[in-house]
Design a protein around this motif. Structure first.
Motif, PDB file in Angstrom:
ATOM      1  N   ASP A  39     -12.981  -9.211  22.097  1.00 20.24           N
ATOM      2  CA  ASP A  39     -12.384  -8.089  21.384  1.00 20.24           C
ATOM      3  C   ASP A  39     -10.917  -8.439  21.156  1.00 20.24           C
ATOM      4  O   ASP A  39     -10.085  -8.279  22.048  1.00 20.24           O
ATOM      5  N   LEU A  40     -10.605  -8.927  19.980  1.00 21.76           N
ATOM      6  CA  LEU A  40      -9.261  -9.418  19.712  1.00 21.76           C
ATOM      7  C   LEU A  40      -8.216  -8.315  19.779  1.00 21.76           C
ATOM      8  O   LEU A  40      -7.027  -8.590  19.935  1.00 21.76           O
ATOM      9  N   ALA A  41      -8.640  -7.064  19.661  1.00 20.52           N
ATOM     10  CA  ALA A  41      -7.680  -5.961  19.714  1.00 20.52           C
ATOM     11  C   ALA A  41      -7.037  -5.830  21.087  1.00 20.52           C
ATOM     12  O   ALA A  41      -6.005  -5.183  21.238  1.00 20.52           O
ATOM     13  N   THR A  42      -7.658  -6.425  22.110  1.00 16.04           N
ATOM     14  CA  THR A  42      -7.095  -6.327  23.456  1.00 16.04           C
ATOM     15  C   THR A  42      -6.149  -7.485  23.764  1.00 16.04           C
ATOM     16  O   THR A  42      -5.572  -7.541  24.841  1.00 16.04           O
ATOM     17  N   ALA A  43      -5.993  -8.434  22.850  1.00 15.48           N
ATOM     18  CA  ALA A  43      -5.134  -9.584  23.102  1.00 15.48           C
ATOM     19  C   ALA A  43      -3.659  -9.166  23.073  1.00 15.48           C
ATOM     20  O   ALA A  43      -3.258  -8.279  22.323  1.00 15.48           O
ATOM     21  N   THR A  44      -2.859  -9.818  23.920  1.00 12.20           N
ATOM     22  CA  THR A  44      -1.438  -9.519  23.939  1.00 12.20           C
ATOM     23  C   THR A  44      -0.767 -10.148  22.727  1.00 12.20           C
ATOM     24  O   THR A  44      -0.890 -11.338  22.488  1.00 12.20           O
ATOM     25  N   SER A  45      -0.051  -9.336  21.978  1.00 14.52           N
ATOM     26  CA  SER A  45       0.638  -9.791  20.786  1.00 14.52           C
ATOM     27  C   SER A  45       1.877  -8.925  20.615  1.00 14.52           C
ATOM     28  O   SER A  45       2.031  -7.895  21.287  1.00 14.52           O
ATOM     29  N   PRO A  46       2.789  -9.306  19.732  1.00 22.42           N
ATOM     30  CA  PRO A  46       3.954  -8.437  19.501  1.00 22.42           C
ATOM     31  C   PRO A  46       3.560  -7.016  19.121  1.00 22.42           C
ATOM     32  O   PRO A  46       4.203  -6.052  19.546  1.00 22.42           O
ATOM     33  N   THR A  47       2.491  -6.866  18.341  1.00 17.58           N
ATOM     34  CA  THR A  47       2.040  -5.525  17.949  1.00 17.58           C
ATOM     35  C   THR A  47       1.647  -4.686  19.152  1.00 17.58           C
ATOM     36  O   THR A  47       1.902  -3.478  19.202  1.00 17.58           O
ATOM     37  N   SER A  48       1.059  -5.310  20.149  1.00 18.20           N
ATOM     38  CA  SER A  48       0.583  -4.566  21.323  1.00 18.20           C
ATOM     39  C   SER A  48       1.709  -4.085  22.219  1.00 18.20           C
ATOM     40  O   SER A  48       1.470  -3.321  23.161  1.00 18.20           O
ATOM     41  N   PHE A  49       2.943  -4.497  21.955  1.00 13.68           N
ATOM     42  CA  PHE A  49       4.062  -4.061  22.792  1.00 13.68           C
ATOM     43  C   PHE A  49       4.411  -2.595  22.559  1.00 13.68           C
ATOM     44  O   PHE A  49       5.235  -2.037  23.280  1.00 13.68           O
ATOM     45  N   GLY A  50       3.804  -1.976  21.564  1.00 14.15           N
ATOM     46  CA  GLY A  50       4.014  -0.546  21.394  1.00 14.15           C
ATOM     47  C   GLY A  50       3.497   0.263  22.570  1.00 14.15           C
ATOM     48  O   GLY A  50       4.034   1.343  22.868  1.00 14.15           O
ATOM     49  N   TYR A  51       2.480  -0.238  23.246  1.00 14.38           N
ATOM     50  CA  TYR A  51       1.905   0.529  24.355  1.00 14.38           C
ATOM     51  C   TYR A  51       2.845   0.603  25.558  1.00 14.38           C
ATOM     52  O   TYR A  51       3.125   1.711  26.043  1.00 14.38           O
ATOM     53  N   PRO A  52       3.380  -0.498  26.069  1.00 12.81           N
ATOM     54  CA  PRO A  52       4.361  -0.326  27.145  1.00 12.81           C
ATOM     55  C   PRO A  52       5.604   0.421  26.686  1.00 12.81           C
ATOM     56  O   PRO A  52       6.266   1.085  27.493  1.00 12.81           O
ATOM     57  N   ALA A  53       5.927   0.338  25.389  1.00 11.68           N
ATOM     58  CA  ALA A  53       7.112   1.020  24.884  1.00 11.68           C
ATOM     59  C   ALA A  53       7.041   2.520  25.128  1.00 11.68           C
ATOM     60  O   ALA A  53       8.043   3.154  25.484  1.00 11.68           O
ATOM     61  N   LEU A  54       5.884   3.120  24.971  1.00 14.37           N
ATOM     62  CA  LEU A  54       5.798   4.570  25.115  1.00 14.37           C
ATOM     63  C   LEU A  54       6.082   4.998  26.551  1.00 14.37           C
ATOM     64  O   LEU A  54       6.584   6.102  26.800  1.00 14.37           O
ATOM     65  N   ASP A 109       0.813  -1.205   0.000  1.00  5.43           N
ATOM     66  CA  ASP A 109       0.000   0.000   0.000  1.00  5.43           C
ATOM     67  C   ASP A 109       0.853   1.265   0.000  1.00  5.43           C
ATOM     68  O   ASP A 109       0.346   2.353   0.268  1.00  5.43           O
ATOM     69  N   GLY A 110       2.145   1.128  -0.278  1.00  5.72           N
ATOM     70  CA  GLY A 110       3.018   2.283  -0.387  1.00  5.72           C
ATOM     71  C   GLY A 110       3.726   2.678   0.878  1.00  5.72           C
ATOM     72  O   GLY A 110       4.353   3.741   0.933  1.00  5.72           O
ATOM     73  N   GLY A 111       3.641   1.826   1.923  1.00  6.02           N
ATOM     74  CA  GLY A 111       4.295   2.130   3.182  1.00  6.02           C
ATOM     75  C   GLY A 111       5.554   1.320   3.390  1.00  6.02           C
ATOM     76  O   GLY A 111       5.896   0.451   2.593  1.00  6.02           O
ATOM     77  N   PRO A 112       6.263   1.570   4.490  1.00  5.27           N
ATOM     78  CA  PRO A 112       7.514   0.854   4.758  1.00  5.27           C
ATOM     79  C   PRO A 112       7.322  -0.501   5.416  1.00  5.27           C
ATOM     80  O   PRO A 112       8.253  -1.301   5.472  1.00  5.27           O
ATOM     81  N   GLY A 113       6.116  -0.774   5.958  1.00  2.70           N
ATOM     82  CA  GLY A 113       5.873  -2.064   6.591  1.00  2.70           C
ATOM     83  C   GLY A 113       6.742  -2.310   7.804  1.00  2.70           C
ATOM     84  O   GLY A 113       7.339  -3.386   7.960  1.00  2.70           O
ATOM     85  N   ALA A 114       6.803  -1.348   8.704  1.00  2.00           N
ATOM     86  CA  ALA A 114       7.659  -1.463   9.885  1.00  2.00           C
ATOM     87  C   ALA A 114       7.264  -2.658  10.748  1.00  2.00           C
ATOM     88  O   ALA A 114       6.085  -3.003  10.881  1.00  2.00           O
ATOM     89  N   SER A 115       8.255  -3.286  11.356  1.00  2.00           N
ATOM     90  CA  SER A 115       8.049  -4.453  12.208  1.00  2.00           C
ATOM     91  C   SER A 115       7.649  -4.024  13.616  1.00  2.00           C
ATOM     92  O   SER A 115       7.794  -2.847  13.992  1.00  2.00           O
ATOM     93  N   PRO A 116       7.150  -4.953  14.451  1.00  2.00           N
ATOM     94  CA  PRO A 116       6.872  -4.612  15.850  1.00  2.00           C
ATOM     95  C   PRO A 116       8.082  -4.041  16.582  1.00  2.00           C
ATOM     96  O   PRO A 116       7.937  -3.167  17.446  1.00  2.00           O
ATOM     97  N   LEU A 117       9.279  -4.514  16.238  1.00  2.00           N
ATOM     98  CA  LEU A 117      10.482  -3.961  16.860  1.00  2.00           C
ATOM     99  C   LEU A 117      10.679  -2.510  16.459  1.00  2.00           C
ATOM    100  O   LEU A 117      11.003  -1.652  17.301  1.00  2.00           O
ATOM    101  N   ASP A 118      10.480  -2.200  15.181  1.00  2.00           N
ATOM    102  CA  ASP A 118      10.557  -0.807  14.727  1.00  2.00           C
ATOM    103  C   ASP A 118       9.528   0.055  15.454  1.00  2.00           C
ATOM    104  O   ASP A 118       9.813   1.185  15.870  1.00  2.00           O
ATOM    105  N   VAL A 119       8.311  -0.482  15.596  1.00  2.00           N
ATOM    106  CA  VAL A 119       7.241   0.270  16.258  1.00  2.00           C
ATOM    107  C   VAL A 119       7.617   0.569  17.703  1.00  2.00           C
ATOM    108  O   VAL A 119       7.383   1.680  18.208  1.00  2.00           O
ATOM    109  N   ALA A 120       8.206  -0.395  18.393  1.00  2.00           N
ATOM    110  CA  ALA A 120       8.619  -0.170  19.777  1.00  2.00           C
ATOM    111  C   ALA A 120       9.631   0.962  19.857  1.00  2.00           C
ATOM    112  O   ALA A 120       9.550   1.838  20.734  1.00  2.00           O
TER     113      ALA A 120
END
Length: 402
Positions: free
Chosen positions: A247-262, A64-75
């Motif tokens: 609500d699957l959005a509340t499940a713990t996953s690598p993607t959700s690690f962005g929240y503690p990262a902040l 879709d024209g983006g960089p496709g950052a990984s969960p590590l990049d997001v953290a």
């Protein structure tokens, strides 16, 4: 039905994810953090800085024209933004999680996601999943929403009230958790899903309820949907898990690690503030900076130790996943809890050592303390994570996961 949402040509900001590039964004966002904390306004300048740096669209898929950052990049991105202004970081975290979900599943209506990408190319386009409700509370604890999506001749009409809708009027799109009213094969199990709603749709009213201890500029207000009309494909049904909807959005996953990262970023900001204060503070009775004393040096060491622990858990966990090691996946919720504990401990250590100056609004410590405490409200909360882990160890047949 899976529909391609690729848009071409499309030019999104290109992120510089080098340490220097992220540090530059941290510095720019930090300039206005105190101002927005005091006013509670949408942190426009911080959001614009994150957008210009390409950090709001870093997880857009390459197709879709983006960089496709990984969960590590997001953290790394969210640590940097959290160090500058955690309210900006939270708005970014929600948006990045939305794009990451779309990169994986392509579940958005094609036209809506194409519009989101076009708007993201032109300027900041924030998105958030709007789930909590005044009566229900957070969906991570279970239950069904009272918000209803009713069938119309050409789509859906959404009505209900939501709480803690982070982003407020700055949201380009809402992803609203709702129950469909149309008949289902099993009347006892209604269709539950997310409805993609444009932020400017008619029938949306914001109620300024956010008067919180921390993250004051996150604009986490209540929102009312009064017969908000959306197209037929705007309703995205959620699957059942063990016979019930979750609500699957509340499940713990690598993607959700962005929240503690902040919040690790908040701890870093407190560490930097402690170093500056200790070097500048020269009591007359001492005649030299307190940074030269053994006590303050030991406190600085304890702060650094807590941050080192949080960062090792955060980045180490994600690096293990990148290498294909999945043996620790059952412990992701526990790891998130421990990251939060370490971030809080780092800031509390700084505040406790400095006494009154740390509690004055003339210095940033009290703001960092208020902000870092908000890590405790993100799912899974400590009690739920610990209970699930204990059950997994002691009662394997209970099916608990941590």
């Amino acid at each position: 039905m899976t529909v391609s949402t690729a848009v071409a040509p499309l030019t999104l900001p290109v992120p510089d994810l080098s340490d220097d590039g992220l540090a530059a964004v941290t510095a720019e966002v930090a300039v206005t953090a105190e101002e927005y904390d005091r006013s509670g306004a949408v942190p426009t300048r911080g959001i614009e800085a994150a957008h210009r740096a390409g950090l709001l669209t870093a997880t857009v898929a390459q197709r879709d024209g983006g960089p496709g950052a990984s969960p590590l990049d997001v953290a790394r991105i969210l640590v940097a933004l959290g160090e500058g202004d955690p309210s900006v970081a939270l708005l970014a975290a929600n948006t990045l999680a939305t794009h990451a979900g779309q990169a994986t599943a392509r579940h958005w209506p094609a036209a809506a996601y194409a519009d989101l990408l076009r708007r993201s190319a032109d300027g900041p386009a924030l998105v958030n999943a709007i789930r909590a409700e005044p009566e229900l509370g957070a969906p991570a604890r279970g239950g069904l929403p009272a918000t209803v999506a009713r069938r119309t001749a050409d789509g859906w009409s959404v009505s209900g009230r939501k709480a803690y809708a982070t982003g407020g009027t700055a949201l380009a799109y809402h992803v609203v958790w709702a129950v469909a009213d149309e008949p289902h094969g099993d009347p006892g199990r209604p269709r539950v899903g997310h409805v993609v709603v444009p932020g400017g749709a008619s029938g949306i009213t914001w109620i300024d309820t956010w008067d919180h201890l921390g993250l004051r500029a996150s604009n986490t207000h209540d929102v009312v949907y009064d017969e908000v009309r959306v197209p037929d494909d705007a309703f995205i049904e959620l699957p059942r898990v063990d016979g019930v909807y979750r609500d699957l959005a509340t499940a713990t996953s690598p993607t959700s690690f962005g929240y503690p990262a902040l919040y690790v970023g908040v701890a870093r900001a407190a560490r930097s503030a402690f170093v500056r204060f200790a070097r500048d503070r020269v009591p007359t009775a001492l005649g030299r900076p307190i940074a030269e004393t053994d006590r303050i040096q030991a406190v600085a060491g304890e702060i650094d130790a807590q941050i080192a622990q949080a960062e090792a858990l955060l980045f180490g966990t994600l690096l293990r996943i990148e290498t294909g090691d999945t043996r620790h996946l059952a412990q992701l919720s526990l790891i998130k809890v421990q990251i939060g504990r370490s971030a809080v401990a780092a800031v509390q250590t700084a505040v406790a050592a400095l006494g009154n100056p740390a509690l004055s609004r003339h210095l940033p410590f009290e703001r960092h303390l208020r902000d870092v405490l908000c890590v405790r409200v993100h799912p899974p909360q400590e009690d739920a994570a610990l209970l699930a882990a204990g059950r997994r160890l002691l009662v394997p047949t209970a099916g608990g996961t941590a």
